[in-house]
Design an enzyme around this catalytic site. Sequence first.
Site, short mmCIF file in Angstrom:
data_model
loop_
_atom_site.label_atom_id
_atom_site.label_comp_id
_atom_site.label_asym_id
_atom_site.label_seq_id
_atom_site.Cartn_x
_atom_site.Cartn_y
_atom_site.Cartn_z
N ALA A 196 0.74 -1.25 -0.06
CA ALA A 196 0.01 0.12 -0.03
C ALA A 196 0.87 1.41 0.06
O ALA A 196 1.90 1.15 0.67
CB ALA A 196 -1.06 -0.17 1.32
N SER A 197 0.39 2.21 -0.85
CA SER A 197 0.94 3.60 -0.42
C SER A 197 2.38 3.80 -1.38
O SER A 197 3.09 4.28 -0.90
CB SER A 197 1.13 4.21 0.90
OG SER A 197 -0.18 4.16 1.55
N ARG A 198 2.39 2.75 -2.04
CA ARG A 198 3.68 2.80 -2.86
C ARG A 198 5.06 2.33 -2.10
O ARG A 198 5.91 2.61 -2.47
CB ARG A 198 4.16 3.92 -3.65
CG ARG A 198 2.75 4.33 -4.47
CD ARG A 198 2.91 4.22 -6.12
NE ARG A 198 1.91 4.13 -6.73
CZ ARG A 198 1.43 3.29 -7.90
NH1 ARG A 198 2.35 2.66 -8.07
NH2 ARG A 198 0.35 3.53 -8.57
N LEU A 199 4.57 1.89 -0.83
CA LEU A 199 5.65 1.47 0.11
C LEU A 199 6.16 0.02 -0.02
O LEU A 199 6.08 -0.88 0.59
CB LEU A 199 5.41 1.80 1.55
CG LEU A 199 5.27 3.17 1.85
CD1 LEU A 199 4.79 3.28 3.55
CD2 LEU A 199 6.22 4.05 1.47
#
Length: 221
Positions: A196-199
């Site tokens: 998620a959230s490009r992490l």
Amino acid sequence: MSIFQKIRCAITLGQGVLLELPEPTGQEDPFELFDTWLEAAKDSGIILPESMNISSVSSQGRPSSRMVLLKDFDTHGFVFFTNYQSRKAQDLEQNGFASLNFHWNILQRQVRIEGRVERVSVEESKAYFDSRAKGSRIGAWASHQSKVLANREELEAQFKYYQDKFAQVGNEIPYPEFWGGYRIVPDSIEFWQGKASRLHDRFRYHREQPQTAWQVERLSP
Ligand SMILES: Cc1cc2nc3c(=O)[nH]c(=O)nc-3n(C[C@H](O)[C@H](O)[C@H](O)COP(=O)(O)O)c2cc1C
């Protein structure tokens, strides 16, 4: 694929899996981790999970990419089969290095592999050739892979020529010496797990030589 896996694949509609995925810890043997991920890709219902992009570079430094099928892998490397006179083969013979890329979208996973390239033994190539469907074996003779054709009829005429030529041998289609396998011997294998959230998680295993120990490092997404 089990009925449960088929249902899971249908329900998720490419948006991800319903079950929690095991996370890489960075301590695994990269070949074992690749095996785990490939098996998960097979179970996910992805069509042709063993398909991979291979990029080669010409002697002039010009890169090119195409899909091939992973046919074997072990601690020695990743094997695919092709025509030894094709464009990719010319690159691999002259440059000697290649990169592979797997993308298993439903699992939000990518694996990037880099390393030098070697031909597999003739015995290995022949054994795989003999295992293929008869039409594919005749097709290997008929296709001068990467060469320009005047039209479709020319290709079909070549197929018919070899069909007739080998009509007497039954299923014993001879092995064409211009066809066989390459093995990519990796010095770098990167596992990418979407989050998620490009992490996203990225673990890169690398080694100096085939017999030396793998070092692992986490990369920023
Ligand atoms: C899913 C998929 C799998 C493929 N598998 C192979 C393969 O295993 N070996 C092969 O020579 N070509 C395979 N091809 C065809 C290659 O992508 C390519 O068209 C061909 O090898 C010629 O490439 P080249 O002219 O760059 O050498 C496959 C294509 C697709 C779409």
